[in-house]
Design an enzyme around this catalytic site. Structure first.
Site, mmCIF file in Angstrom:
data_model
loop_
_atom_site.group_PDB
_atom_site.id
_atom_site.type_symbol
_atom_site.label_atom_id
_atom_site.label_comp_id
_atom_site.label_asym_id
_atom_site.label_seq_id
_atom_site.Cartn_x
_atom_site.Cartn_y
_atom_site.Cartn_z
ATOM 1 N N HIS A 275 0.818 -1.222 0.000
ATOM 2 C CA HIS A 275 0.000 0.000 0.000
ATOM 3 C C HIS A 275 0.849 1.268 0.000
ATOM 4 O O HIS A 275 0.702 2.114 -0.904
ATOM 5 C CB HIS A 275 -0.976 -0.022 1.175
ATOM 6 C CG HIS A 275 -1.718 1.270 1.367
ATOM 7 N ND1 HIS A 275 -2.621 1.749 0.452
ATOM 8 C CD2 HIS A 275 -1.662 2.190 2.377
ATOM 9 C CE1 HIS A 275 -3.107 2.912 0.882
ATOM 10 N NE2 HIS A 275 -2.532 3.195 2.045
ATOM 11 N N HIS B 257 3.755 7.008 5.636
ATOM 12 C CA HIS B 257 2.543 7.695 6.077
ATOM 13 C C HIS B 257 1.681 6.875 7.040
ATOM 14 O O HIS B 257 0.876 7.436 7.792
ATOM 15 C CB HIS B 257 1.709 8.152 4.873
ATOM 16 C CG HIS B 257 0.901 7.074 4.215
ATOM 17 N ND1 HIS B 257 1.413 6.266 3.225
ATOM 18 C CD2 HIS B 257 -0.379 6.679 4.404
ATOM 19 C CE1 HIS B 257 0.466 5.417 2.822
ATOM 20 N NE2 HIS B 257 -0.627 5.645 3.529
ATOM 21 N N GLU C 292 0.813 5.590 12.557
ATOM 22 C CA GLU C 292 -0.574 5.226 12.848
ATOM 23 C C GLU C 292 -0.723 3.750 13.200
ATOM 24 O O GLU C 292 -1.508 3.386 14.083
ATOM 25 C CB GLU C 292 -1.446 5.561 11.637
ATOM 26 C CG GLU C 292 -2.916 5.248 11.808
ATOM 27 C CD GLU C 292 -3.701 5.610 10.562
ATOM 28 O OE1 GLU C 292 -4.664 4.898 10.265
ATOM 29 O OE2 GLU C 292 -3.325 6.588 9.879
ATOM 30 N N ASP C 293 0.048 2.869 12.543
ATOM 31 C CA ASP C 293 -0.203 1.427 12.641
ATOM 32 C C ASP C 293 0.941 0.617 13.234
ATOM 33 O O ASP C 293 0.827 -0.603 13.346
ATOM 34 C CB ASP C 293 -0.519 0.861 11.248
ATOM 35 C CG ASP C 293 -1.793 1.444 10.672
ATOM 36 O OD1 ASP C 293 -2.690 1.775 11.456
ATOM 37 O OD2 ASP C 293 -1.887 1.584 9.441
ATOM 38 N N ASP D 66 -3.285 8.284 -1.213
ATOM 39 C CA ASP D 66 -3.660 7.197 -0.311
ATOM 40 C C ASP D 66 -5.096 6.752 -0.576
ATOM 41 O O ASP D 66 -5.387 5.550 -0.685
ATOM 42 C CB ASP D 66 -3.498 7.672 1.133
ATOM 43 C CG ASP D 66 -4.053 6.683 2.141
ATOM 44 O OD1 ASP D 66 -3.465 5.605 2.296
ATOM 45 O OD2 ASP D 66 -5.091 6.998 2.767
#
Length: 729
Positions: A87, A111, A115-116, A176
């Site tokens: 991704h 990016h 966040e993950d 995205d």
């Protein structure tokens, strides 16, 4: 994490994982990532696309970012079953093909890491610098566990605020979303529809405003397929069949190439097929589709002057469709777009649309702000004096958005208002009389201009001049208008007696919901100015204006109430005589005195009075037709005389021929003469004649004759007279 990402067996980020040794990964990046499956090939594709636009780019930082992203996302998979690293690689490849610079590509690879994964912003800053850290933080979603249902709107608010300081944040978000939309088929239908709806309402308008047409058009088609599947299939069938009636675009393209070659103009002529949504719109507009309706001709040249040379040749050798000509080179769109648009017809009548632009204009038209590289590179090494970055897109919409979002503290209000604001797809520029420029959405009114210029100070706006003429606050502005907003002298109050011409919905907008105020032309301060009327909400188009008006009305609920009529101040009472409205009459103490509305007497008119039902006394001019009727009924007149006050009220009829701006000219003449408009009425035109009725408050009755002369001098007005007939009940 994308809506399609999963992490089988992964522990919650809040519980913590083994920290990643960034130094070790940095050394690995310098030596080159180990060949594992075919993932290293993907970063090679990104590097090739990046070097095509930036031959001298340093790829070491990209390799370093790739290693960190691959290691941190290892063990995570998308719902399609692919390793999650595919991704960020796909997002980065999209941006690289559009010409994004190295910093943007580095941030796009990273990016989703903060966040993950266990990577922190501090680690990103330490390894890649402040700019990359800022971009990564800008696109990082807020936690639902912290924000609940408000997580999505608040995430967009955070992202838009970050975009206000660096538009590259939104570039990464758009790429995205595009990759997520490309692979949305693995999601449940209801989730596909929800994501597609947000994309349609928010992301596509943002792509349009940033000029990233390549992303916008593909997003439109993907959303079209999900939200309107039947229309999408019908459009796809139409494109597959391709109407064969009339000449094809290929034939006309050959004619255009030959024409430009004979004129010795070096140009590249290509056929630009319409995307699905464009074909769908064209089919709805034109009905039956012809071969030339499925695309446009794109003519690319070297210099700006060549664009106009091509235009001249096409309009000379083909039949131009003048209504289709638009010059976006001399007047670029607010999203950086530049091009000449025209349409020409061949000998057989087939019409084809033609776009003419330089190669550089074409790159910007396709990639928008992405094509600018690093838009914040200092010019001649000098930073802006105020320390803030200049907005490279010059978009008034972004400045407005950043201003009004601060007032929208409620997430639902922000989310609803954001969608409404983005639905405004065109911009206009208007110019305040004291200099500068205001960027407003198409359809904006004087109310919007007032709040754009003065903020909450616009609560005291009492009128406007547009291009030098008095205009209502509800007047819709057009591109290039000059606007002068007229503000009250006194402080804003909650409510009061109606004054001026009656608010936004009135004829001259000298007032809002009530209260005496500054005359918009004479500038004489009367009583405190009222705040905005609820009717202003009907005319406000910008979120800033609507939020400010709604906030004031909520804080001043008494302004929404219809004020009760206040009793008139008692007049002088002398020897059993009672005076009111500058009239002294012999009446009982409890009687009411009023001036007749049919003839509105003023000093020094010869007047008389009559007792009417309820014990009231009505004062008429002696020549009024009502006097004869009263006498015929046997009613005895009452002695009447004028007092010493000079102020008076009068009703005038103005007869005119209909013409544009007549009403503005008449109200300006009235205001210039020093009169205040108490009420006004304009009857529908009859045989091109218009009748105006004004009830006016004059500071001195001696000025009535001059006022009537000034009104008669207005072009188109052929008669002005005092009211002389009993109005119909």
């Amino acid at each position: 994490m994308s809506a399609e990402a999963t992490s089988p067996g992964a522990r919650s980020r809040r519980r913590g994982r083994t920290s990643i040794d960034l130094r070790r990964l940095g050394r690995a990046a310098l030596l080159g990532p180990a060949s594992r499956d075919r993932l290293p090939d993907a970063i090679g594709h990104v590097a090739d696309a990046h070097r095509a636009h930036h031959p001298d780019a340093d790829l070491l930082v990209l390799g370093k970012a790739y290693v960190l992203a691959e290691m941190s996302h290892r063990g995570q998979f998308r719902k399609s079953g692919e390793p999650y690293i595919t991704h960020p690689l796909a997002v980065t490849l999209i941006l690289a093909e559009l010409g994004a610079e190295t910093t943007t590509l580095t941030a796009s690879l990273l990016h989703d890491t903060v966040e993950d994964t266990d990577v922190t912003l501090d680690q990103v800053r330490a390894e890649f610098g402040d700019e990359v850290c800022y971009l990564v933080d800008g696109v990082t979603k807020l936690e639902k566990v912290d924000y609940g249902a408000a997580a999505e709107p608040e995430t967009f608010r955070k992202m838009l605020v970050a975009t206000g300081n660096d538009v590259r944040v939104m570039s990464i978000k758009l790429a995205d979303r595009l990759h997520n939309m490309r692979t949305l088929g693995v999601m449940r239908p209801e989730k596909q529809a929800r994501i597609a709806k947000v994309t349609h309402d928010v992301l596509i308008p943002l792509a349009e405003r940033l000029g990233v047409q390549a992303l916008k058009t593909e997003l439109e088609d993907l959303v079209f397929a999900i939200l309107q599947p039947e229309e999408y299939e019908r459009t796809r069938a139409v494109i597959a069949d391709r109407a064969t009636t009339g000449p094809s675009l290929d034939t006309i393209a050959v004619d255009v190439r030959r024409t430009l070659r004979e004129a010795d103009i070096s140009a590249e002529v290509v056929i630009r097929p319409r995307h699905f949504v464009s074909v769908h719109r064209a089919r709805l507009k034109r009905g039956e589709m012809r071969g030339t309706d499925f695309g446009r001709l794109l003519v690319l040249v070297g210099e700006d002057a060549d664009c106009y040379a091509v235009l001249g040749e096409l309009h000379t050798c083909f039949t131009p469709v003048i209504s289709e000509f638009k010059d976006f080179i001399a007047a670029p769109k607010y999203n950086l777009y530049q091009s000449l648009h025209t349409a020409v017809a061949g000998l057989d009548g087939a019409v084809v649309e033609v776009l003419i632009r330089t190669h550089q204009m074409h790159r910007v038209a396709e990639a928008g702000v992405v094509a600018l590289g690093n838009p914040y590179t200092p010019v001649d090494g000098a930073e802006p004096a105020d320390g803030e970055r200049a907005d490279p897109t010059r978009p008034g919409w972004l400045s407005r958005l950043l201003a009004w979002q601060e007032s929208a503290t409620d997430p639902d209000t922000f989310w609803t208002t954001l969608r409404a604001d983005l639905a405004q797809d065109r911009e206009i520029s208007v110019f305040p009389a004291d200099g500068g420029m205001l960027g407003l959405p198409a359809g904006a009114t004087c109310v919007d201009a007032a709040y754009a210029q003065y903020g909450d100070g616009a609560h005291g706006c009492i009128g406007a001049r547009v291009n030098g003429r008095l205009a209502t606050l509800s007047t819709v502005l057009v591109d290039g208008d000059t606007v002068q907003l007229l503000l009250a002298q006194g402080p804003v109050q909650a409510s009061g007696d109606a004054g001026g011409v009656g608010g936004v919905g009135g004829l001259g907008d000298a007032g809002g919901p009530g209260g005496e105020r500054t005359d918009p032309v004479a500038g004489q301060a009367q009583e405190a100015a009222p705040g905005p009327s609820p009717e202003w909400l009907d005319h406000a188009r910008t979120p800033a204006a609507r939020i400010a008006i709604a906030g004031w009305l909520a804080a001043n609920p008494e302004s929404l109430k219809v004020p009760e009529s206040e009793p008139r101040a008692p007049g002088a009472v002398t020897a059993g005589r009672r005076g009111v409205a500058n009239v002294v009459v012999d009446v009982p103490e409890d009687a009411t005195v009023r001036l007749a509305g049919c003839c509105t007497p003023v000093p020094p008119d010869d007047v008389t009075g009559f007792l009417v039902r309820g014990g009231a006394v009505t004062v008429h001019r002696a020549e009024c037709s009502a006097v004869g009727r009263m006498a015929a009924l046997g009613r005895s007149p009452v002695a009447v005389s004028w007092g010493d006050e000079a102020e008076c009220r009068v009703t005038l009829y103005a007869e005119s021929f209909g013409r544009p701006r007549l009403l503005a000219d008449l109200t300006e003449a009235i205001a210039t003469a020093g009169a205040a408009i108490v009420s006004a009425n304009v009857e529908p035109p009859s045989e091109q004649r218009v009748r105006h009725t004004y009830t006016l408050q004059l500071p001195d009755a001696a000025g009535l004759a001059g006022l009537m002369r000034a009104m008669r001098d207005v072009p188109g007005v052929f008669d002005v007279r005092r009211a002389q007939h009993e109005p119909a009940s």
